[in-house]
Design a protein around this motif. Structure first.
Motif, PDB file in Angstrom:
ATOM      1  N   TRP B 207       0.833  -1.200   0.000  1.00  0.00           N
ATOM      2  CA  TRP B 207       0.000   0.000   0.000  1.00  0.00           C
ATOM      3  C   TRP B 207       0.868   1.249   0.000  1.00  0.00           C
ATOM      4  O   TRP B 207       1.803   1.357   0.778  1.00  0.00           O
TER       5      TRP B 207
ATOM      6  N   THR D  76       9.270  -0.916  -1.768  1.00  0.00           N
ATOM      7  CA  THR D  76       8.297  -1.521  -2.679  1.00  0.00           C
ATOM      8  C   THR D  76       8.874  -2.786  -3.314  1.00  0.00           C
ATOM      9  O   THR D  76       8.230  -3.840  -3.342  1.00  0.00           O
ATOM     10  N   ASN D 108      -1.471  -3.191  -6.358  1.00  0.00           N
ATOM     11  CA  ASN D 108      -0.376  -2.328  -5.915  1.00  0.00           C
ATOM     12  C   ASN D 108       0.922  -2.628  -6.654  1.00  0.00           C
ATOM     13  O   ASN D 108       1.822  -1.792  -6.713  1.00  0.00           O
TER      14      ASN D 108
END
Lengths: 204, 243, 286, 286
Positions: B207, D76, D108
């Motif tokens: 997220w 990420t 995502n």
């Protein structure tokens, strides 16, 4: 109460409430742009307010009702945010509990998510500035927030249904009288309750 | 926690298109508000109740439990509409009965329309719909998260209440009030802590700020929509004629 | 002998939570009863009926053979005698410090401060957490919170203590400590009722077992007999406790005599197996 | 071979939560590693370091031998390769329906809708919950929520999956179902790391075990060797798994040969014991 207000009044209260809610939403989006994580906190605050308003509060008279939670919410989260969170809570109350309603949402938002929190917050600030003790300030803020919410509801009903002989003022007295009997003890109870909550929060 | 929510998820019309259900509910609600209550309001009430109970097959018990509270409120409210405060004290207002009857009928009609929507359509579908109609994404996401948290916090509050009752925290109004205060004070930090944990949990799922999910949407059925519009045209015609 | 009893208990949540249907249960004085069943079978719902938190839609609850009432005074008297500890300790701790929290119940009983203090001290003592008295509740570990929650019920000196999944989430040390505390409570005369899905816990701790599935008690009786009933445990979605299976296998093979006690702890089971193998080995070399 | 590694990891919470001190850990590709220790030892804190949620105060984390960074892009990339499932499923589920929720991670990752839909279907399949796809999240049972939470991580196709107490609170059926799903994941090539206080679970599921206590890894190595080390398990406040003790006792008594596999399930253990006793009995009558 769904469908209780004539169409013009229902629409009118939407128009009156909208600027407050939109202003709150704009402010909220600005906060969220910088800190997206705040989303969780705001949602938790909203859900907390919903659950709190679904709890049963005992009154001195032995009857039971629900706390408005506006005083506590305004003190904890601020009145601008409460306008948006309160609106979300009122929508879910209508959809999940069949309390309140969608056509009357504008009117309910005005009394519960705008007037109540702003009154509570102002009283709280004023009382603190006057040097009153924290408990007294919290009590007054929550009690007057609760009362102002119900007084606003009375006025809303009175404008919609003025008394045939004594007009709007007479109707305010009429609706206000009905609410006062049940609501003054409950406002006191909510004031006391909020004091217990704030004290316990400070103790831990 | 909410029988309404459960019905919304389990009724026969759960996966009917959102547009069909909301055009029906909001349309009828608007007619009940705009047109004279007689004869429009009773017609709206009958149509919406039939749609809820016969169409979506919502359990009549759930439906009855939902209308009970508004009806109680309406009786008290209507009483005060019928009466007036005059010089000689409280008396029956001229036209009071008519006003009361009209308001009650209109309100009941709106309630049946609201209940149709609430009992057949999960609140999250409506939020998603509002988002497509222009509700800002952040606000819609907060609403969705609020919905998710409601059930968690509600269950916690119920357990806390049972725990306090077991230790006699409900004996007497004073103790009850104090217990409730402690409950709320205990619920708040736990709620905020849960929010922080969800933040961690979702960060682990990549997220970064936006909460996008892939949802399934039932397309609108044109014949059904045509039927709904036809029914509404009929009700509107009735309303115009009665005016 | 029968302390608490349900007859034909029936209850369905409006929102579809686990229901009870025509449920009969008997809690005998001074015994440890395990209500044993899979998750979602309705065990918590049942416990909430046993202290009057939920009111049955049909059927009734009896205390000392008399049906209980649901007026406020009845409920107070009932809950004074029947204590309840829920699964999640965080749902039950309200005050800032341990002492303060445990005093919540005794104060609600209307006792004088001295008596309250004594009860709090005793309860902390029996739960083995006297040293935590002044600790802040939110700084406690998971296992400590669990014991404080139980102490909060114990301080009210109930005749029956209802516990929901008392050992869930506890590690070995926490579990052993808790079990020792529960044994001490029982030795002091308390009747214990605990709901669990853990067959091994039920076998170790319970005198009686009520097998529970789909809102009904399938079978109730002495722990060994009920838990050894393969058909009944399977119907409840459970398997017999491993130690019991081992013990019964030992009996069947003649390793244990028909009247020898079955092993109830892992240590005892291991000792039994070891003894038998050593004998076997020495027999074959002689 | 080494996929993920920590060197000298040190971290202390400001409020005194469980800390890590100079912790070294190695996660090898394709293996199942149990991080085994008592409650409050800091297992969750360690897992939160392994996917970059917490940043060590000293020491470092290495992925494929290279130290990882903590910039947004690094995180990420890291979390794409290392998935995390928290203990409480409610801390990871947020969407209205199961398939919506599971789609969150893949979206995502920036995948196209079609690819996302396929991944969601695959993840639900491997977790054995394809039939729940359209179910409302908040109406799921405890065990179902747990599997949906894992599916949410699995749909991102991480190389390593970190799981915090995966079976805690599950009943037997829920536990068996979850273990089968984890085995399927592992068979499909995933590296699994799970934190638990349950020695029996570690013995049943893990290839390697890292014994963990007081913020340190006391010993790491193949499961059987580490778990059989009484001194080490005792130092971590644990006892060896019962089935392992039983198996080792059997070996010592000659009931099992030195190279025979030790029983890993209750059924296997019971069969072993029964066989030995039957033999013993027949031996003595002959």
């Amino acid at each position: 109460m769904e469908g209780y207000l004539p169409v013009g009044h229902a629409a009118g209260w939407f128009a009156v409430s909208a600027p407050f809610v939109i202003a709150g939403a704009v402010r909220m989006r600005r906060i969220l742009r910088d800190e997206p994580q705040t989303k969780m906190m705001l949602a938790a605050a909203g859900a907390f307010t919903f659950v709190m308003s679904a709890l049963k509060i005992p009154s001195v008279t032995g009857s039971c009702s629900h706390p408005t939670g506006t005083g506590l919410g305004a003190i904890l989260f601020g009145p601008a945010v409460m306008a948006v969170l309160g609106t979300i809570v009122l929508v879910f109350q209508a959809l999940l509990l069949a309390h309140g309603g969608l056509t009357t949402l504008g009117a309910n938002v005005f009394s519960m998510a705008i007037v109540g929190p702003w009154v509570s917050w102002s009283v709280w600030r004023l009382a603190r500035r006057l040097g009153l003790g924290a408990s007294v300030a919290v009590f007054c803020a929550a009690m007057l927030g609760d009362l102002s919410t119900y007084l606003t509801t009375s006025v809303q009903l009175a404008i919609a249904y003025p008394d045939a002989s004594s007009g709007v003022l007479g109707a305010v007295a009429k609706f206000g009288g009905i609410f006062a009997v049940t609501q003054i003890p409950l406002a006191i109870a909510e004031g006391l309750l909020t004091v217990v909550v704030i004290n316990a929060l400070e103790a831990s | 926690m909410s029988p309404v929510d459960r019905a919304a998820h389990l009724n026969r019309w759960r996966s009917r298109s959102l547009a069909e259900k909301s055009v029906l509910a909001f349309g009828m609600m608007a007619f009940a508000l705009v047109f004279p209550p007689f004869p429009v309001a009773p017609v709206v009430a009958v149509v919406m109740t039939a749609a809820t109970l016969l169409g979506a097959r919502v359990s009549p018990r759930t439906w009855l439990a939902c209308v009970a509270a508004p009806v109680g409120f309406l009786l008290v409210g209507s009483l005060s509409l019928a009466l007036q405060v005059g010089d000689g004290g409280i008396g029956l207002a001229p036209d009071g009965l008519a006003t009361a009857a009209g308001t009650t009928a209109r309100a009941l009609a709106c309630v049946t329309a609201l209940l149709f929507l609430a009992l057949t359509t999960p609140a999250t579908d409506l939020v998603a719909g509002a988002r497509r109609l222009g509700l800002p994404g952040e606000i819609a996401e907060i609403a969705l998260l609020t919905y998710r948290f409601l059930f968690l916090f509600g269950a916690t509050a119920l357990a806390m209440d049972a725990a306090q009752a077991a230790r006699l925290g409900h004996a007497g109004a004073g103790r009850r009030l104090r217990s409730l205060g402690l409950l709320i004070a205990n619920l708040l930090p736990r709620s905020l802590y849960r929010a922080r944990r969800l933040e961690v949990g979702l960060a682990a799922r990549g997220w970064t700020g936006e909460m996008r999910v892939l949802s399934r949407r039932t397309p609108v059925s044109r014949p059904v929509l045509a039927l709904i519009v036809a029914i509404e045209a009929g009700v509107a015609g009735l309303g115009l004629w009665a005016r | 002998m029968t302390l608490l009893e349900t007859q034909g208990l029936t209850y369905a949540y409006q929102d579809g939570g686990p229901a009870l249907s025509d449920l009969d249960l008997v809690v005998r004085r001074g015994r440890r009863l395990a209500i044993l069943g899979p998750n979602g079978a309705g065990k918590t719902t049942l416990l909430l009926h046993l202290n009057g938190t939920l009111r049955p839609q049909r059927g009734r609850v009896l205390l000392d053979g008399a049906p209980v009432g649901y007026a406020r005074a009845d409920l107070t008297a009932w809950r004074r005698r029947v204590g309840l500890v829920l699964q999640d300790a965080d749902d039950q701790l309200f005050a800032a410090s341990v002492e303060e929290d445990v005093s919540f119940g005794p104060l609600n009983l209307g006792l004088a401060d001295d008596a309250v203090r004594r009860r709090v001290a005793d309860a902390l003592q029996v739960m083995g957490i006297a040293d935590l008295a002044e600790r802040a509740t939110h700084l406690l570990s998971f296992g400590q919170k669990k014991r404080v929650a139980i102490a909060g019920a114990v301080a009210m000196r109930p005749e029956v203590l209802l516990l929901d999944e008392p050992t869930s989430g506890l590690d070995r040390a926490g579990r052993d400590g808790l079990l020792a505390a529960l044994q001490a409570l029982h030795a002091a005369g308390a009747t214990l009722v605990f709901a669990t899905h853990d067959v091994d816990l039920a076998y170790r701790l319970a005198d009686d077992v009520a097998l529970f599935a789909d809102g009904k008690v399938l079978r109730q009786g002495p722990a060994e007999a009920v838990l050894a009933d393969r058909a009944a445990t399977a119907a409840a979605g459970l398997e017999p406790p491993f130690l019991l299976s081992l013990g019964l296998t030992a009996r069947a093979a003649g390793v244990l005599g028909a009247t020898d006690p079955l092993p109830k702890t892992r240590e005892a089971a291991l000792a039994l197996v070891e003894r038998s193998w050593r004998k076997g080995a020495s027999g074959s070399t002689e």
